[in-house]
Scaffold this motif. Sequence first.
Motif, PDB file in Angstrom:
ATOM      1  N   VAL A  48       0.829  -1.198   0.000  1.00 53.63           N
ATOM      2  CA  VAL A  48       0.000   0.000   0.000  1.00 53.63           C
ATOM      3  C   VAL A  48       0.866   1.251   0.000  1.00 53.63           C
ATOM      4  CG1 VAL A  48      -1.809   1.292   1.202  1.00 53.63           C
ATOM      5  CG2 VAL A  48      -1.804  -1.220   1.301  1.00 53.63           C
ATOM      6  N   ILE A  49       0.602   2.148  -0.951  1.00 53.61           N
ATOM      7  CA  ILE A  49       1.171   3.499  -0.931  1.00 53.61           C
ATOM      8  C   ILE A  49       0.138   4.423  -0.311  1.00 53.61           C
ATOM      9  CG2 ILE A  49       1.949   5.468  -2.306  1.00 53.61           C
ATOM     10  CD1 ILE A  49       2.923   3.476  -4.416  1.00 53.61           C
ATOM     11  N   ASP A  50       0.533   5.106   0.735  1.00 56.84           N
ATOM     12  CA  ASP A  50      -0.321   6.064   1.442  1.00 56.84           C
ATOM     13  C   ASP A  50       0.250   7.444   1.122  1.00 56.84           C
ATOM     14  OD1 ASP A  50      -1.410   7.775   3.362  1.00 56.84           O
ATOM     15  OD2 ASP A  50      -1.466   6.244   4.910  1.00 56.84           O
ATOM     16  N   ILE A  51      -0.291   8.084   0.069  1.00 56.57           N
ATOM     17  CA  ILE A  51       0.267   9.353  -0.408  1.00 56.57           C
ATOM     18  C   ILE A  51      -0.556  10.523   0.116  1.00 56.57           C
ATOM     19  CG2 ILE A  51      -1.022   9.318  -2.596  1.00 56.57           C
ATOM     20  CD1 ILE A  51       1.547  10.487  -3.924  1.00 56.57           C
ATOM     21  N   SER A  52       0.131  11.595   0.503  1.00 54.74           N
ATOM     22  CA  SER A  52      -0.566  12.796   0.962  1.00 54.74           C
ATOM     23  C   SER A  52      -0.069  13.994   0.178  1.00 54.74           C
ATOM     24  CB  SER A  52      -0.336  13.020   2.459  1.00 54.74           C
ATOM     25  OG  SER A  52       1.033  13.196   2.744  1.00 54.74           O
ATOM     26  N   GLY A  53      -0.962  14.964  -0.044  1.00 54.53           N
ATOM     27  CA  GLY A  53      -0.576  16.164  -0.762  1.00 54.53           C
ATOM     28  C   GLY A  53      -1.636  17.239  -0.688  1.00 54.53           C
ATOM     29  N   ASP A  54      -1.227  18.478  -1.020  1.00 57.25           N
ATOM     30  CA  ASP A  54      -2.164  19.600  -0.940  1.00 57.25           C
ATOM     31  C   ASP A  54      -2.350  20.306  -2.277  1.00 57.25           C
ATOM     32  OD1 ASP A  54       0.249  20.935  -1.194  1.00 57.25           O
ATOM     33  OD2 ASP A  54      -0.227  22.443   0.338  1.00 57.25           O
ATOM     34  N   GLY A  55      -1.935  19.643  -3.370  1.00 61.88           N
ATOM     35  CA  GLY A  55      -2.099  20.289  -4.668  1.00 61.88           C
ATOM     36  C   GLY A  55      -2.041  19.278  -5.796  1.00 61.88           C
ATOM     37  N   PRO A  56      -2.563  19.653  -6.968  1.00 57.86           N
ATOM     38  CA  PRO A  56      -2.512  18.758  -8.122  1.00 57.86           C
ATOM     39  C   PRO A  56      -1.119  18.737  -8.744  1.00 57.86           C
ATOM     40  CG  PRO A  56      -3.485  20.845  -8.746  1.00 57.86           C
ATOM     41  CD  PRO A  56      -3.258  20.914  -7.258  1.00 57.86           C
ATOM     42  N   GLN A  57      -0.912  17.794  -9.624  1.00 60.31           N
ATOM     43  CA  GLN A  57       0.360  17.683 -10.322  1.00 60.31           C
ATOM     44  C   GLN A  57       0.608  18.905 -11.203  1.00 60.31           C
ATOM     45  OE1 GLN A  57       2.177  14.101 -11.440  1.00 60.31           O
ATOM     46  NE2 GLN A  57       2.112  14.536 -13.628  1.00 60.31           N
ATOM     47  N   ASN A  58       1.847  19.430 -11.147  1.00 64.78           N
ATOM     48  CA  ASN A  58       2.222  20.527 -12.036  1.00 64.78           C
ATOM     49  C   ASN A  58       3.629  20.343 -12.603  1.00 64.78           C
ATOM     50  OD1 ASN A  58       3.920  21.227  -9.912  1.00 64.78           O
ATOM     51  ND2 ASN A  58       2.668  22.960  -9.232  1.00 64.78           N
ATOM     52  N   ALA A  59       4.171  19.117 -12.466  1.00 63.80           N
ATOM     53  CA  ALA A  59       5.516  18.833 -12.981  1.00 63.80           C
ATOM     54  C   ALA A  59       5.668  17.333 -13.162  1.00 63.80           C
ATOM     55  CB  ALA A  59       6.581  19.364 -12.012  1.00 63.80           C
ATOM     56  N   GLY A  60       6.707  16.958 -13.896  1.00 67.43           N
ATOM     57  CA  GLY A  60       7.018  15.546 -14.039  1.00 67.43           C
ATOM     58  C   GLY A  60       6.242  14.857 -15.141  1.00 67.43           C
ATOM     59  N   PHE A  61       6.441  13.541 -15.251  1.00 66.91           N
ATOM     60  CA  PHE A  61       5.805  12.814 -16.327  1.00 66.91           C
ATOM     61  C   PHE A  61       4.381  12.420 -15.972  1.00 66.91           C
ATOM     62  CE2 PHE A  61       7.191   9.328 -13.769  1.00 66.91           C
ATOM     63  CZ  PHE A  61       8.555   9.452 -13.568  1.00 66.91           C
ATOM     64  N   PRO A  62       3.600  11.978 -16.964  1.00 68.20           N
ATOM     65  CA  PRO A  62       2.162  11.749 -16.762  1.00 68.20           C
ATOM     66  C   PRO A  62       1.850  10.794 -15.621  1.00 68.20           C
ATOM     67  CG  PRO A  62       2.680  11.704 -19.092  1.00 68.20           C
ATOM     68  CD  PRO A  62       4.007  11.752 -18.363  1.00 68.20           C
ATOM     69  N   LEU A  63       0.733  11.077 -14.974  1.00 69.58           N
ATOM     70  CA  LEU A  63       0.317  10.328 -13.804  1.00 69.58           C
ATOM     71  C   LEU A  63      -0.280   8.963 -14.147  1.00 69.58           C
ATOM     72  CD1 LEU A  63      -1.571  12.490 -11.135  1.00 69.58           C
ATOM     73  CD2 LEU A  63      -0.589  10.244 -10.759  1.00 69.58           C
ATOM     74  N   ALA A  64      -1.160   8.915 -15.137  1.00 68.39           N
ATOM     75  CA  ALA A  64      -1.942   7.709 -15.412  1.00 68.39           C
ATOM     76  C   ALA A  64      -1.080   6.466 -15.635  1.00 68.39           C
ATOM     77  CB  ALA A  64      -2.873   7.937 -16.601  1.00 68.39           C
TER      78      ALA A  64
END
Length: 210
Positions: free
Chosen positions: A126-142
């Motif tokens: 399990v990856i338990d990821i936390s964040g406060d904003g959408p992606q705005n850098a790096g390679f595609p998420l999907a």
Amino acid sequence: MAVFRPAIASACDVALLLSVDVSGSIDRGEYRLQVQGIADALRDPEVADALLLGQVALSVVQWSGTAQHTQVLPWRRMLAPKDTNDFAIRAERLARAYSGSDTAVGEAIAYSAGQFAAVSDCRRKVIDISGDGPQNAGFPLAPERGAAERAGIEINAIAIEDVGRANPITEFYRRFVITRNGFVITARGLSDYPRAIRAKILREIAKPLG
């Protein structure tokens, strides 16, 4: 209080990787709330008991922009109360790996997924990821989410929202980040993070007794 005596270390129920956003939108005080929230959750008696019961393996990753991701706490099996307490102490003392950068969620997922080779015997990953904003850098998420899912990795999320009624970050994580059987918990501001991380860990690792 129950005394936990795991028979063998290989009987790992869950490998849980806490993947923490330290991008530029997270200020110094908010960073401290995140690491203290993790430490407090691990000290919670209900969480600690569930970790020991499942012989859970824990690790922490910090991530930010492109090529900015680091495993700041390596995998450790929770086999005795000393393990949960030591991990909590190390979590609350963590130095911040990055600051003032972008938000590369796809790269965070790819890097996090690559860490599970060290705990391949754990039943769930399990990856338990936390964040406060959408992606705005790096390679595609999907593609990275898809690759993690094909590898049998579940992705759940804590969406850290501004205090108010809108839920744009929650919706972003729900639509683009979590896997099909994953879930999102919303934290209303960083001050709500400690509650959210406790609830999230319990949901991920707790199992019925009896």
